[in-house]
Design a protein around this motif. Sequence first.
Motif, PDB file in Angstrom:
ATOM      1  N   GLU A 198       0.814  -1.211   0.000  1.00 35.89           N
ATOM      2  CA  GLU A 198       0.000   0.000   0.000  1.00 35.89           C
ATOM      3  C   GLU A 198       0.851   1.265   0.000  1.00 35.89           C
ATOM      4  O   GLU A 198       0.399   2.324  -0.452  1.00 35.89           O
ATOM      5  CB  GLU A 198      -0.918  -0.007   1.227  1.00 35.89           C
ATOM      6  N   GLU A 199       2.070   1.162   0.470  1.00 36.11           N
ATOM      7  CA  GLU A 199       2.938   2.338   0.566  1.00 36.11           C
ATOM      8  C   GLU A 199       3.533   2.756  -0.779  1.00 36.11           C
ATOM      9  O   GLU A 199       3.956   3.899  -0.938  1.00 36.11           O
ATOM     10  CB  GLU A 199       4.066   2.067   1.562  1.00 36.11           C
ATOM     11  N   LEU A 200       3.593   1.860  -1.703  1.00 36.55           N
ATOM     12  CA  LEU A 200       4.244   2.134  -2.981  1.00 36.55           C
ATOM     13  C   LEU A 200       3.356   2.983  -3.879  1.00 36.55           C
ATOM     14  O   LEU A 200       2.146   2.798  -3.931  1.00 36.55           O
ATOM     15  CB  LEU A 200       4.593   0.820  -3.683  1.00 36.55           C
ATOM     16  N   THR A 201       3.960   3.906  -4.613  1.00 36.10           N
ATOM     17  CA  THR A 201       3.190   4.725  -5.551  1.00 36.10           C
ATOM     18  C   THR A 201       3.004   3.974  -6.863  1.00 36.10           C
ATOM     19  O   THR A 201       3.759   3.047  -7.181  1.00 36.10           O
ATOM     20  CB  THR A 201       3.896   6.056  -5.833  1.00 36.10           C
ATOM     21  N   ASP A 202       2.024   4.381  -7.640  1.00 35.76           N
ATOM     22  CA  ASP A 202       1.792   3.760  -8.949  1.00 35.76           C
ATOM     23  C   ASP A 202       3.027   3.886  -9.825  1.00 35.76           C
ATOM     24  O   ASP A 202       3.397   2.947 -10.543  1.00 35.76           O
ATOM     25  CB  ASP A 202       0.600   4.418  -9.657  1.00 35.76           C
ATOM     26  N   GLU A 203       3.659   5.041  -9.772  1.00 32.54           N
ATOM     27  CA  GLU A 203       4.849   5.272 -10.602  1.00 32.54           C
ATOM     28  C   GLU A 203       5.986   4.332 -10.188  1.00 32.54           C
ATOM     29  O   GLU A 203       6.706   3.790 -11.043  1.00 32.54           O
ATOM     30  CB  GLU A 203       5.300   6.732 -10.478  1.00 32.54           C
ATOM     31  N   GLN A 204       6.156   4.114  -8.889  1.00 30.51           N
ATOM     32  CA  GLN A 204       7.194   3.205  -8.422  1.00 30.51           C
ATOM     33  C   GLN A 204       6.918   1.770  -8.864  1.00 30.51           C
ATOM     34  O   GLN A 204       7.832   1.062  -9.301  1.00 30.51           O
ATOM     35  CB  GLN A 204       7.298   3.267  -6.898  1.00 30.51           C
ATOM     36  N   VAL A 205       5.668   1.357  -8.746  1.00 35.22           N
ATOM     37  CA  VAL A 205       5.299   0.001  -9.149  1.00 35.22           C
ATOM     38  C   VAL A 205       5.578  -0.214 -10.635  1.00 35.22           C
ATOM     39  O   VAL A 205       6.186  -1.219 -11.037  1.00 35.22           O
ATOM     40  CB  VAL A 205       3.805  -0.265  -8.839  1.00 35.22           C
ATOM     41  N   GLU A 206       5.151   0.715 -11.455  1.00 34.38           N
ATOM     42  CA  GLU A 206       5.334   0.583 -12.903  1.00 34.38           C
ATOM     43  C   GLU A 206       6.810   0.594 -13.282  1.00 34.38           C
ATOM     44  O   GLU A 206       7.256  -0.178 -14.142  1.00 34.38           O
ATOM     45  CB  GLU A 206       4.578   1.694 -13.619  1.00 34.38           C
ATOM     46  N   HIS A 207       7.596   1.449 -12.628  1.00 32.31           N
ATOM     47  CA  HIS A 207       9.015   1.534 -12.968  1.00 32.31           C
ATOM     48  C   HIS A 207       9.754   0.257 -12.578  1.00 32.31           C
ATOM     49  O   HIS A 207      10.618  -0.236 -13.323  1.00 32.31           O
ATOM     50  CB  HIS A 207       9.657   2.742 -12.284  1.00 32.31           C
ATOM     51  N   ALA A 208       9.416  -0.315 -11.415  1.00 32.35           N
ATOM     52  CA  ALA A 208      10.054  -1.553 -10.984  1.00 32.35           C
ATOM     53  C   ALA A 208       9.737  -2.698 -11.939  1.00 32.35           C
ATOM     54  O   ALA A 208      10.620  -3.488 -12.304  1.00 32.35           O
ATOM     55  CB  ALA A 208       9.613  -1.906  -9.564  1.00 32.35           C
TER      56      ALA A 208
END
Length: 280
Positions: A94-104
């Motif tokens: 839940e802490e991760l941003t959408d942008e972080q998830v997509e980049h990873a």
Amino acid sequence: MPQRTWFITGVNSGFGRAMTEQLLERGDRVAGTVRNVDSVKDLTDKYGENFWVGSLDLTHTADIRTVVDQAFTDLGTVDVIVNNAGYGLFGAAEELTDEQVEHAIDTNLLGSIQIIRTALPHLRAQGAGRIIQLSTFGGQAAMPGGSMYHATKWGVEGFAEAVSIEVAPLGIGVTIVEPGGARTEFRNGSAKLGPAIEAYAATPAAFARNMITTGGTPAVGDPAKIAAAIIDSADQNPAPKRVVLGSDSFGIISGALTARLADVQSQKDSAALTDFPAGA
């Protein structure tokens, strides 16, 4: 040993850098990729034409195809593809941003997939080759605070294992490497954290965050020894399906697989209840 040519992503630091230095020192050729070519200027100056370098961001699929194709064109033959580049993204899901998830996902999973897909036509044309996919013990075991990192590593392991079966008849071997913790920049440089949510501060998910922010206890893995073991795996024939490196990795993977197998075996009878009756 005859000179080999290696294509390695992320050669500016960590295992990629250690492998590249060892390979160049023994006389092999390395095609290395980095986001900033100036970060490996010392290798270019020291090893000259034996070190080919390409600028590559793994989130750009078109650039992956251009760089991989150019390496084969310029070097003629590439014997070993090493998918090394990647990073850790940590924090409760839940802490991760959408942008972080997509980049990873774009970097660790899709980037590795597209490197392999782009290299395969060249390796098929050669009639031989080896693909080495860097993973981690986190490709077979999951820990709180690492959901997205595990998602990318479990995903790339499934991809690489299936590909290994597809390409074995074509003379191409695939190996998944699962190191444990190592004293690289992974914890204190490349690892990323999601924005903290206070509700998770006292939960198991906080372990990963605390490890990154405090540094934790020193990792047991020696990067130089791990790099040497990865290199040596290319000489094993047939290609090993997996190479586990580090006592911590062995312990964590063994425990996870033992528990998972016990869970599955306990359901042997209940699993069969959903079958059609025999002879139906």
